[in-house]
Design a protein around this motif. Structure first.
Motif, short mmCIF file in Angstrom:
data_model
loop_
_atom_site.label_atom_id
_atom_site.label_comp_id
_atom_site.label_asym_id
_atom_site.label_seq_id
_atom_site.Cartn_x
_atom_site.Cartn_y
_atom_site.Cartn_z
N ALA A 1 44.08 35.14 53.65
CA ALA A 1 44.38 34.75 52.28
C ALA A 1 45.79 34.19 52.24
O ALA A 1 46.67 34.68 52.94
N CYS B 1 38.60 48.37 52.14
CA CYS B 1 38.25 47.09 52.74
C CYS B 1 38.32 47.18 54.26
O CYS B 1 39.40 47.31 54.83
N ALA C 1 43.57 51.99 49.68
CA ALA C 1 42.48 52.92 49.39
C ALA C 1 41.64 53.19 50.64
O ALA C 1 40.80 54.07 50.67
N GLU D 1 48.56 46.23 44.85
CA GLU D 1 47.44 46.28 45.79
C GLU D 1 47.03 44.87 46.24
O GLU D 1 46.68 44.65 47.39
N ALA E 1 37.34 44.27 41.54
CA ALA E 1 37.36 42.97 40.87
C ALA E 1 36.37 42.02 41.54
O ALA E 1 35.62 41.30 40.88
N CYS F 1 39.82 47.20 34.06
CA CYS F 1 40.14 48.51 34.60
C CYS F 1 41.35 49.09 33.89
O CYS F 1 42.37 48.43 33.75
N LYS G 1 38.89 54.08 45.79
CA LYS G 1 38.37 52.76 45.41
C LYS G 1 39.48 51.72 45.47
O LYS G 1 40.59 51.95 45.00
N CYS G 2 39.15 50.59 46.05
CA CYS G 2 40.12 49.50 46.16
C CYS G 2 39.97 48.58 44.94
O CYS G 2 38.88 48.10 44.66
N MET G 3 41.05 48.38 44.22
CA MET G 3 40.97 47.61 42.98
C MET G 3 40.63 46.14 43.20
O MET G 3 40.00 45.50 42.38
N VAL G 4 41.07 45.59 44.33
CA VAL G 4 40.74 44.20 44.63
C VAL G 4 39.24 44.09 44.86
O VAL G 4 38.57 43.17 44.39
N ASP G 5 38.70 45.08 45.55
CA ASP G 5 37.27 45.06 45.83
C ASP G 5 36.46 45.25 44.55
O ASP G 5 35.39 44.67 44.40
N ARG H 1 38.31 36.38 50.40
CA ARG H 1 39.29 36.14 51.46
C ARG H 1 40.24 37.31 51.57
O ARG H 1 40.60 37.75 52.65
N MET H 2 40.63 37.83 50.42
CA MET H 2 41.58 38.95 50.44
C MET H 2 40.96 40.21 51.03
O MET H 2 41.57 40.92 51.80
N CYS H 3 39.75 40.50 50.62
CA CYS H 3 39.13 41.76 51.03
C CYS H 3 38.63 41.72 52.46
O CYS H 3 38.59 42.73 53.13
N GLU H 4 38.19 40.54 52.89
CA GLU H 4 37.50 40.52 54.18
C GLU H 4 38.26 39.77 55.25
O GLU H 4 37.80 39.69 56.37
N LEU I 1 33.07 40.22 39.78
CA LEU I 1 33.03 38.77 39.79
C LEU I 1 31.79 38.27 40.55
O LEU I 1 31.17 37.29 40.15
N LEU J 1 43.22 29.99 37.48
CA LEU J 1 41.78 29.81 37.30
C LEU J 1 41.26 30.71 36.19
O LEU J 1 40.52 30.28 35.30
N ALA K 1 38.03 45.21 56.74
CA ALA K 1 38.80 44.26 57.53
C ALA K 1 40.29 44.57 57.51
O ALA K 1 41.05 44.10 58.34
N MET L 1 37.14 31.67 42.22
CA MET L 1 37.88 32.94 42.15
C MET L 1 37.31 33.95 43.13
O MET L 1 38.03 34.65 43.82
N LEU M 1 44.60 32.37 41.46
CA LEU M 1 43.64 33.26 40.82
C LEU M 1 43.93 33.37 39.32
O LEU M 1 43.05 33.24 38.48
N ILE N 1 38.41 33.42 46.66
CA ILE N 1 39.77 33.91 46.93
C ILE N 1 39.76 35.42 47.13
O ILE N 1 40.35 35.95 48.08
N LEU N 2 39.04 36.12 46.26
CA LEU N 2 39.00 37.58 46.39
C LEU N 2 38.33 38.00 47.68
O LEU N 2 38.75 38.95 48.35
N SER O 1 42.75 42.25 34.56
CA SER O 1 43.24 43.61 34.28
C SER O 1 43.71 44.31 35.55
O SER O 1 44.71 45.00 35.56
#
Ligand SMILES: Cc1cc2nc3c(=O)[nH]c(=O)nc-3n(C[C@H](O)[C@H](O)[C@H](O)COP(=O)(O)O)c2cc1C
Ligand code: SF4
Ligand code: SF4
Lengths: 518, 124
Positions: free
Chosen positions: B5, B61, B58, B46, A468, A428, A462-466, A499-502, A472, B16, B63, A493, B13, A496-497, B38
């Motif tokens: 998390a 998410c 944003a 974020e 990614a 991104c 848009k959420c950048m973590v989402d 877990r972060m988003c949800e 993935l 890995l 949750a 990986m 992260l 982990i992501l 990136s």
């Protein structure tokens, strides 16, 4: 029909070229009119075949003789599809519905009155009469897409009219194998499939390896989510790829080519089949091409439906009839490729540039682009941008120009947040890098990749973590599983992501485990 | 801090990602971490917000957002109230309904069921 001599091909070219002058020249001296309707996948899904059928029916009913309806490849501005263009005047009608055909024939063709209602509005609200008046087209330079939207892809004569198979004849009769490779090397052409490897170099490796059989493969597996450059080229100008494969075959000493194309691209597969049949019929593929003694034939192989099959060595495995899993390199395909023979694998867009380089010269091509990346690149522009579609720009164009000048900016008054290039293998790019001139090196430097040409614009919602997580998730399900870091590492990986988003709770994970074990 | 998390997740992260890049056989594995690396590079804050503050700026998410009923779109049909598994929604018929954020578990059932798309995500 049947095999043609070069004189006969030239005759077809001259006759057809005159007939088709109105496609490229608004002042063409003709009494004919051509109604061009996009028949690419995008417009087809919004009923363009019905539009073509309606036009033909109405013309017949009204007994109008000097008007022809032509199905073409993609014009690029998919957001405004289905697109209808009437030439020679070059009137551009957008979002046409099958019901509009009657009015277009009656008003435009019979009475000579342009239909304001169907004209395209530019982003700033101005009504545009002609295609090239749109801001969308102003900064574009069409080399690989030159014929897309101009010719009927299922008619070899139309391809011949626009210099088709001229480069092949020139190569076979006036150039040595090394001269062809030199020309491609000098042009600076690099692979458009992602890695950007110099094409001339790849060909010269394959030429140097002595063998009783060599192969040329066109990689048309295009699996990146959001990418449709290669599909559009195959749908709009299939012969340019066939011709380039034959040129590549001559230069390395191969007599057989394969096109590995996604089975999910039915229109492209169909067009390729038609094109190969027509080229064989004219003697432009097969034995003793154009009486030069050079043999070259091409067959289609349907993709196995996995993203990893686009990786060149997995692709070889797949053609050989095994499961599509990558091989360890070296040996590289240029040494030991298909069935253990020297093989070159090139992307569709890479090949689409070859004939233009032969005809216009390496210097011409090398004069376009940046120091290390020459020529143009086709991008499939998508996401939160006004003009979704296919664009071709010189290398070195900035992201800002693509997103704001060509793409018309972000809809709904929102702000630009990031652009994703290179699909699941890219990254991104944030607003601070909007002014980076795009080429292979600059994109890698800022942590992304040219990739095959997907370009997805994202706004502030848009959420950048989402994002990614999304990419993935794609790689995790597409990993072939051959090696551990990819198979297990990407999965970890992703967890982990997620877990972060949800905020994935223990309870939900237990639920999942229960489901799996049932 | 009640997020699921762990703060160490960002380091994990990155570690890995770099290992996969170096050791995978083919381009797929070697480039797979790029979207993560990136975004970690340019939008790190974020990630930190997601991990440490349970916040998604944003508003994407679910949750990490509050689900709220837009009173202008709500017609008071009561479908959400009947479907909410934890009884977090209250309201009179034909009047705008309301979600009690203390009870809501952010399952999103109400948003899926609302025929008028009145239930929206809101950044915390
Ligand atoms: C996972 C993966 C998928 C790929 N998919 C494609 C593809 O769909 N089309 C393509 O042309 N190249 C794809 N490539 C790149 C090819 O391996 C190869 O580099 C390319 O076809 C070479 O052609 P070029 O030199 O003309 O770019 C992929 C690579 C990887 C690692
Ligand atoms: S497991 Fe992943 S990196 Fe390894 S070969 Fe398969 S796709 Fe490539
Ligand atoms: S389902 Fe929608 S419209 Fe009905 S009460 Fe709930 S929020 Fe209001």
């Amino acid at each position: 029909m049947g095999k043609k001599s070069i004189q006969e091909i030239e005759e077809i070219r001259n006759r057809k070229r005159q007939e088709l002058e109105l496609r490229v020249n608004t002042k063409a001296d003709t009494r004919e009119k051509h109604i061009l309707v996009c028949h690419g996948t995008g417009c087809t899904s919004s009923k363009s075949p019905k539009i073509i059928e309606n036009f033909r029916k109405i013309l017949e009913e009204k007994k109008i003789k000097n008007v022809r309806v032509i199905q073409t490849g993609c014009f690029g501005l998919c957001a405004k599809g289905p697109i209808v263009i009437i030439r020679p005047e070059d009137t551009f009608y957008a979002q046409v519905k099958p019901e509009d055909c009657e009015e277009i024939i009656q008003s435009h063709i019979v009475e000579g009155k342009t239909i304001e209602r169907l004209l395209c509005k530019d982003i700033d609200g101005t009504i545009v009469n002609r295609l090239d008046e749109l801001n969308f087209y102003k900064k574009q330079k069409r080399i690989a897409l030159k014929n897309c939207g101009v010719i009927d892809p299922e008619n070899i004569d139309e391809y011949i009219a626009f210099d088709g198979y001229k480069a092949l004849y020139q190569v076979l009769t006036t150039m040595s194998q090394d001269e062809v490779i030199d020309e491609i090397s000098k042009s600076g052409l690099r692979g458009r499939g992602g890695a950007g490897f110099p094409t001339g170099k790849k060909w010269s490796f394959a030429k140097q390896n002595e063998a009783d059989q060599k192969y040329v493969i066109c990689n048309a597996d295009e699996g990146d989510p959001g990418a449709f450059m290669d599909r559009s080229i195959l749908e709009g100008d299939p012969h340019s790829v066939l011709e380039a494969m034959a040129i590549a075959g001559y230069s390395i000493g191969a007599t057989q080519g394969y096109i590995y194309v996604r089975a999910e691209y039915p229109i492209a597969v169909q067009r390729l089949k038609v094109a190969i049949d027509q080229a064989r019929d004219y003697g432009l593929l097969g034995k003793d091409i154009l009486g030069t003694g050079f043999d070259f034939d091409i067959d289609i192989r349907l993709g196995a439906g996995a993203f990893v099959c686009g990786e060149e060595t997995a692709l070889l495995e797949s053609i050989e009839g095994r499961r599509g899993q990558p091989r360890v390199k070296p040996p590289y395909p240029a040494n030991k490729g298909l069935f253990g023979k020297p093989t070159i694998i090139n992307n569709v867009e890479t090949l689409a540039n070859v004939t233009r380089i032969i005809l216009n010269g390496a210097e011409w091509y090398a004069s376009i682009g940046t120091e290390k990346s020459k020529g143009t690149k086709v991008f499939a522009l998508g996401g939160n941008v006004n003009n979704v579609g296919l664009v071709e720009v010189p290398m070195g164009t900035t992201l800002r120009e693509i997103v704001f000048d060509i793409g018309g900016g972000i809809p709904n008054g929102r702000k630009f947040k990031a652009a994703q290039t290179g699909g699941p293998s890219g990254g991104c790019i944030p607003a601070e890098h909007l002014d980076t001139p795009i080429d292979y090196e600059s994109l890698t430097e800022i942590g992304s990749m040219m990739g095959s040409g997907g370009l997805i614009v994202m706004d502030e919602t848009k959420c950048m973590v989402d994002i990614a997580r999304f990419y993935l998730d794609f790689t995790v399900s597409e990993s072939c599983g051959k090696c551990t870091p990819c198979r297990i590492g990407t999965k970890r990986m992703l967890e982990i992501l997620e877990r972060m988003c949800e905020r994935k709770s223990r309870a939900r994970r237990f639920k999942q485990i229960r489901k799996i074990s049932q | 801090m009640n997020g699921k998390a762990e703060p160490d997740d960002l380091n994990k992260l990155e570690r890995l990602a770099n290992n996969i890049k170096k050791s995978a056989i083919c381009g797929l594995g070697q480039t797979a971490p790029n979207p993560v690396l990136s975004t970690l590079k340019y939008f790190r804050e974020e990630y930190v917000e997601h991990v440490s503050y349970n916040k998604c700026r944003a508003g994407y998410c679910r949750a990490l957002c509050n689900l709220v009923i837009n009173p202008e779109k709500c017609r008071g049909c009561g479908i959400c109230k009947r479907n909410c598994p934890v009884g977090a929604i209250s309201g009179e018929v034909k009047m705008p309904h309301e979600i009690n954020q203390k009870i809501c578990i952010k399952c999103g059932t109400c948003a899926d069921k609302c025929p008028f798309h009145a239930i929206e995500k809101q950044t915390i």
